[in-house]
Design a protein around this motif. Structure first.
Motif, PDB file in Angstrom:
ATOM      1  N   ARG A  79       6.792   0.482   3.067  1.00  0.00           N
ATOM      2  CA  ARG A  79       5.650  -0.159   3.716  1.00  0.00           C
ATOM      3  C   ARG A  79       4.386   0.669   3.536  1.00  0.00           C
ATOM      4  O   ARG A  79       3.288   0.130   3.389  1.00  0.00           O
ATOM      5  N   ALA A  83       1.036  -0.663   1.799  1.00  0.00           N
ATOM      6  CA  ALA A  83      -0.247  -0.558   2.487  1.00  0.00           C
ATOM      7  C   ALA A  83      -1.304   0.048   1.576  1.00  0.00           C
ATOM      8  O   ALA A  83      -2.429  -0.460   1.474  1.00  0.00           O
ATOM      9  N   ILE A  91       1.087  -1.361   7.386  1.00  0.00           N
ATOM     10  CA  ILE A  91       1.796  -2.635   7.359  1.00  0.00           C
ATOM     11  C   ILE A  91       2.917  -2.533   8.386  1.00  0.00           C
ATOM     12  O   ILE A  91       3.733  -1.607   8.343  1.00  0.00           O
ATOM     13  N   ASN A 391      -0.358  -4.992  11.697  1.00  0.00           N
ATOM     14  CA  ASN A 391      -0.996  -4.856  10.385  1.00  0.00           C
ATOM     15  C   ASN A 391      -2.456  -4.476  10.618  1.00  0.00           C
ATOM     16  O   ASN A 391      -3.196  -5.228  11.265  1.00  0.00           O
TER      17      ASN A 391
END
Length: 441
Positions: A79, A83, A91, A391
């Motif tokens: 993640r 990102a 994220i 997010n």
């Protein structure tokens, strides 16, 4: 962690033996290991599993352990890489299926739902003053400074929209009549009919990121994209280089067509449309009479285009990213769509002030009844209680480049397929954006 067994060829069974139809063979996974078990398991193992197939003569069949790499989307490191690639700061982890919207709302402080008349009217004062200052700047600025004056005035006009937005969500005043009057007046300089927008915007909140039903944005349908060369070219341009102004098309398509509204809504819709047409009939001729056609362009049209820039950018950044899915109604989860499917994005402080923190958007989707001046306090609470699921981004070129060049045609597995993957020869506007847009995050 979920595990798929794509093929059962690794089951070594005696000739002519098949599992009984009434006894399933199930896949079971532990971290890094995938193995099988039957419904009637006598003894559990760690690296391998024995199970019995009930037949006339029971036989023990041993499944072979197969190492399985954990799904990368479930790891913090993956993640983090996503990102960075997309231009995000974070994220969020997937939200568990058992979490409900009310569970999230219950963690918010009660004070974030309170309406403060002083703060509400202070936002009106900020918008009126900043818009008037913008018009003054336009009247005094030399031609080479006009773009800066238009940018300021268009951003200030976006503040009018946010005030009407609060009114539509019953987050401006405890008096409904006051909200309807202020909302209608705030929308008039934007040529936005208040009631038609309110009805459709309520649907956006009820069905955020739901395919077809969401009235804000959704991916392009593949069938639509392939229907005709002319339409395909228009879609590529519209969802590519012109996407920061696509809210103009949305405004025309959704808010002036009486067929899009229920009979019970039509009376209020017609009143709003009458107000808008009256403003056009009276306001535009006055502007032209005082300043000429070029004055209408300078004082109204260019700031209006600046407003639509923010309207488009805010809307697409709020809910559009390669990792955020749009789902059919039978697969849709409200808490996941509102918390996991909404993006917090920080903009330059002057934009945040003039636009009344509309980009602090996750708490607004958790509860639209939170006034704009309480959104930051609500977001802080969400960070404390649900931070790992959020997010978050700060506006940057890489973020915009990702949206404009990647988030195009709906795909059930990948979420989006870029135009230039489906029609490379016709997607020159997208390849141009890939080369021309900076990649700074």
């Amino acid at each position: 962690m979920a595990c798929r067994v794509a093929d059962s060829m690794f089951l070594f069974m005696a000739p002519h033996q098949k599992p009984s139809g009434s006894h399933k063979i199930l896949a079971h996974c532990s971290p890094g290991i995938c193995y099988l078990k039957g419904e009637r398991v006598i003894q559990k193992g760690i690296r391998h599993q024995q199970f019995l197939l009930p037949k006339r003569k029971s036989r023990v069949i041993q499944a072979v352990a197969i190492p399985v790499v954990p799904s990368p989307a479930d790891t913090a490191e993956y993640r983090k890489q996503l990102a960075e690639s997309y231009g995000f700061e974070q994220i969020g982890e997937p939200l568990p299926d058992n979490i409900k919207i009310k569970d999230i709302i219950n963690t918010l402080p009660k004070k974030v739902f309170e309406i403060d008349d002083v703060k509400a009217w202070k936002s009106v004062l900020i918008s009126v003053t900043s818009y008037a200052l913008g018009l003054l700047m336009i009247s005094k600025a030399p031609w080479y400074l006009l773009p800066l004056a238009w940018a300021w005035t268009g951003t200030a006009a976006t503040g009018f929209f946010v005030i009407g937005h609060d009114c539509a969500h019953k987050a401006f005043s405890s008096n409904k009549l006051v909200e309807d009057i202020v909302g209608t007046l705030a929308f008039l300089p934007l040529i936005y009919p208040y009631e038609p927008w309110r009805f459709k915007h309520d649907q956006h909140h009820a069905k955020t990121n739901m395919l077809s039903e969401d009235t804000a944005w959704h991916p392009v349908w593949k069938e639509e994209f392939e229907s005709s060369p002319i339409l395909r070219k228009a879609i590529i341009i519209g969802y590519g280089p012109l996407r920061p102004w696509m809210s103009i098309a949305h405004w025309l398509m959704w808010h002036f067509n009486l067929n899009k509204f229920r009979p019970s809504e039509l009376k209020r819709v017609k009143i709003s449309l009458a107000c808008v047409f009256a403003f056009i009939a009276i306001g535009w001729p006055l502007i032209i009479y005082k300043t000429g056609i070029m004055g209408w362009v300078k004082f109204w049209l260019m700031p209006w285009l600046g407003y639509h820039f923010w309207m488009s950018v805010f809307t697409m950044v709020h809910h559009t990213a390669p990792h955020i899915p749009f789902r059919y109604s039978n697969e849709w989860n409200a808490a996941q769509a509102q918390l996991n499917g909404t993006i917090h994005c920080d903009y330059p402080r002057w934009v945040e002030i003039l636009c009344h923190d509309i980009s602090v958007h996750i708490p607004h989707h958790i509860s639209p009844r939170i006034p704009s001046y309480n959104l930051r306090a609500a977001h802080k609470s969400l960070q404390e209680n649900w931070g790992k699921y959020l997010n978050e981004a700060t506006w940057n070129w890489r973020l915009m480049k990702t949206i404009l060049t990647e988030c195009h045609v709906y795909d059930q597995e990948q979420n989006y397929v870029p135009f230039d993957k489906l029609a490379p020869e016709e997607s020159q506007p997208i390849t141009f954006l890939r080369k021309a847009l900076p990649d700074y995050a």
